[in-house]
Every structure is written in C-alpha cells, then in structure tokens.
Design a protein around this motif. Structure first.
Motif, PDB file in Angstrom:
ATOM      1  N   GLN A  27       3.408  -1.452   3.966  1.00 36.64           N
ATOM      2  CA  GLN A  27       2.667  -1.844   2.773  1.00 36.64           C
ATOM      3  C   GLN A  27       3.475  -1.456   1.538  1.00 36.64           C
ATOM      4  O   GLN A  27       3.944  -0.327   1.406  1.00 36.64           O
ATOM      5  CB  GLN A  27       1.317  -1.117   2.779  1.00 36.64           C
ATOM      6  N   GLY A  28       3.684  -2.424   0.638  1.00 38.80           N
ATOM      7  CA  GLY A  28       4.438  -2.158  -0.582  1.00 38.80           C
ATOM      8  C   GLY A  28       5.907  -2.504  -0.504  1.00 38.80           C
ATOM      9  O   GLY A  28       6.588  -2.531  -1.535  1.00 38.80           O
ATOM     10  N   GLN A  46      -4.069  -2.054   6.256  1.00 36.78           N
ATOM     11  CA  GLN A  46      -3.905  -1.647   4.862  1.00 36.78           C
ATOM     12  C   GLN A  46      -4.592  -0.307   4.657  1.00 36.78           C
ATOM     13  O   GLN A  46      -5.725  -0.101   5.108  1.00 36.78           O
ATOM     14  CB  GLN A  46      -4.512  -2.701   3.939  1.00 36.78           C
ATOM     15  N   THR A  68       3.120 -14.931   2.280  1.00 31.70           N
ATOM     16  CA  THR A  68       2.628 -14.460   0.990  1.00 31.70           C
ATOM     17  C   THR A  68       3.538 -15.000  -0.099  1.00 31.70           C
ATOM     18  O   THR A  68       4.731 -15.219   0.136  1.00 31.70           O
ATOM     19  CB  THR A  68       2.598 -12.915   0.924  1.00 31.70           C
ATOM     20  N   ALA A  70       3.527 -13.241  -2.904  1.00 33.40           N
ATOM     21  CA  ALA A  70       3.720 -12.021  -3.680  1.00 33.40           C
ATOM     22  C   ALA A  70       5.114 -11.448  -3.408  1.00 33.40           C
ATOM     23  O   ALA A  70       5.762 -11.774  -2.413  1.00 33.40           O
ATOM     24  CB  ALA A  70       2.654 -10.989  -3.323  1.00 33.40           C
ATOM     25  N   HIS A  72       5.716  -8.282  -2.830  1.00 31.32           N
ATOM     26  CA  HIS A  72       5.641  -7.156  -1.901  1.00 31.32           C
ATOM     27  C   HIS A  72       4.496  -7.361  -0.909  1.00 31.32           C
ATOM     28  O   HIS A  72       3.519  -8.055  -1.202  1.00 31.32           O
ATOM     29  CB  HIS A  72       5.435  -5.839  -2.665  1.00 31.32           C
ATOM     30  N   HIS A  73       4.628  -6.747   0.253  1.00 33.03           N
ATOM     31  CA  HIS A  73       3.605  -6.861   1.291  1.00 33.03           C
ATOM     32  C   HIS A  73       2.374  -6.033   0.927  1.00 33.03           C
ATOM     33  O   HIS A  73       2.489  -4.886   0.495  1.00 33.03           O
ATOM     34  CB  HIS A  73       4.151  -6.362   2.634  1.00 33.03           C
ATOM     35  N   ASP A  74       1.197  -6.626   1.140  1.00 38.18           N
ATOM     36  CA  ASP A  74      -0.063  -5.911   0.930  1.00 38.18           C
ATOM     37  C   ASP A  74      -0.477  -5.115   2.162  1.00 38.18           C
ATOM     38  O   ASP A  74      -1.367  -4.263   2.078  1.00 38.18           O
ATOM     39  CB  ASP A  74      -1.182  -6.895   0.584  1.00 38.18           C
ATOM     40  N   PHE A  75       0.120  -5.418   3.315  1.00 42.39           N
ATOM     41  CA  PHE A  75      -0.253  -4.790   4.572  1.00 42.39           C
ATOM     42  C   PHE A  75       0.973  -4.186   5.251  1.00 42.39           C
ATOM     43  O   PHE A  75       2.108  -4.573   4.966  1.00 42.39           O
ATOM     44  CB  PHE A  75      -0.886  -5.819   5.530  1.00 42.39           C
TER      45      PHE A  75
END
Length: 207
Positions: A27-28, A46, A68, A70, A72-75
């Motif tokens: 994550q992140g 998460q 995604t 985004a 960065h990864h949320d998970f």
C-alpha cells in the motif's frame, strides 16, 4: 521471489513467482504495472487509519489485478499460496492497447468483470445479513472456480481473510458456515474445503 521472461499473449511482461505470504506490492508504493495470475491466488488488503484491516478482494488463476489510474497503490497485494504472476508495465500495456484492438477489448473485459464484482460486493456489504454475505461469498467462489452441486471448493484464504472481506468477525463467519451446513446447503469436510450441496438454496439466500 523469482523472475523470468514471460511467454504469454500479454507479453512483453515478466513472470514472477511468490511463496505463500510473499508481498507483491505494498500500500502506497508506485503503481507501475498490472498483474495476471497464472497460478495460485492473491489477496488485496488495506490497513485503515484505526489499525483495522479491510480485505479488498481475492484473485485466482486467469484473473487480473492492479488496475488503477492513481500514481500509487491503495492496497497491499500478497500471495495466499505459492503463486505465479505475469507483471505487465502499465505504460507498455497502454501503448499496445492503442494499436491492438483485440488486446484493448481483452483488457476492457477484465476491467468490466472487476467493476461488476466490486459492485456486487458493495451490495453484499451494504444490504445483506451475515448469513447472506457468507452464502454470496461461497457462490462467488463456486462461480469463479467452476464448482457446481456436489463439488468441493478449496478455500486458499483463511476465515480471518473471509471475515475481513465480508465486514464480519471470524466467529460470525464460523457460525454462519455451521448454520449453512446444518441447513443442508453445504458440507464442511475441513476448514478450507466447502462442498456445495444445494446451489439453488444458496442462491435463494443470496437474492
């Protein structure tokens, strides 16, 4: 984790092997690739601000994850069993999709299936009782593994994983499994094996 060049319709990519519990990404971390499960299974989870863990999904052989837009990864993604993946760089995949309509269509199908699964899960968490949530989970696993009446599903995830996915406690998951068994809808040869005895009965609960 071991890596070697890939030979797959989605190549160029990198085949990666992870032992059980191996971290694929955290994550992140920067989101630079998408992944196809070639064998094994993956859990996305998460860590919430209050320290609780929410499991976001499970991915089985033939399925893709890591989609995604985004940065960065949320998970966090971890292997639930010895797992083989193909990692495809996101920028390379987007370039290929722009010039290969069949590949773009395949990626659309993967993304649409993921969206549909997320929408179903949202309804499960928002509207269903504990027993209905467990029934829905078992039916989803049956559909994705091709199991029918009389077939056994091997659950690579533990009951704590299932609880964190369904928004329940592990004790509640165990009670609901026992209730479904006592109702004659499933059999429990072991904690990780579930035999579907009455798929129609489970679907009646799911609906």
């Amino acid at each position: 984790m071991r890596s070697r060049p890939a030979a797959d319709a989605l190549a160029p990519g990198l085949c990666q092997a992870f032992d059980r519990g191996g971290e694929i990404y955290a994550q992140g971390e920067p989101a630079t690739a998408v992944y196809k499960v070639l064998g094994g299974a993956v859990r996305l989870s998460q860590l919430l601000a209050d320290g609780r863990r929410q499991v976001g999904g499970f991915y089985l052989a033939g399925e893709m994850f890591g989609f995604t837009d985004a940065a960065h990864h949320d998970f966090t993604a971890e292997a639930l069993a010895p797992t083989r993946l193909m990692a495809i760089r996101r920028d390379a995949l987007l370039t290929r999709m722009a010039r290969e309509p069949l590949l773009a269509r395949e990626m659309w199908s993967f993304a649409a299936a993921e969206l549909a699964r997320a929408q179903r899960h949202f309804m499960v968490l928002g509207r269903k009782t504990a027993c209905e949530r467990v029934a829905s989970f078992l039916l989803d696993m049956a559909r994705r593994t091709g199991a029918g009446n009389g077939d056994a599903i091997v659950l690579v995830m533990c009951r704590q994983d299932i609880a964190d996915y369904l928004g329940l406690t592990i004790e509640t998951v165990s009670r609901m499994m026992t209730r479904l068994e006592q109702s004659g809808l499933i059999a429990l040869p072991s904690s990780r094996r579930v035999r579907i005895l009455d798929a129609e009965g489970l679907r009646a609960l799911e609906e």
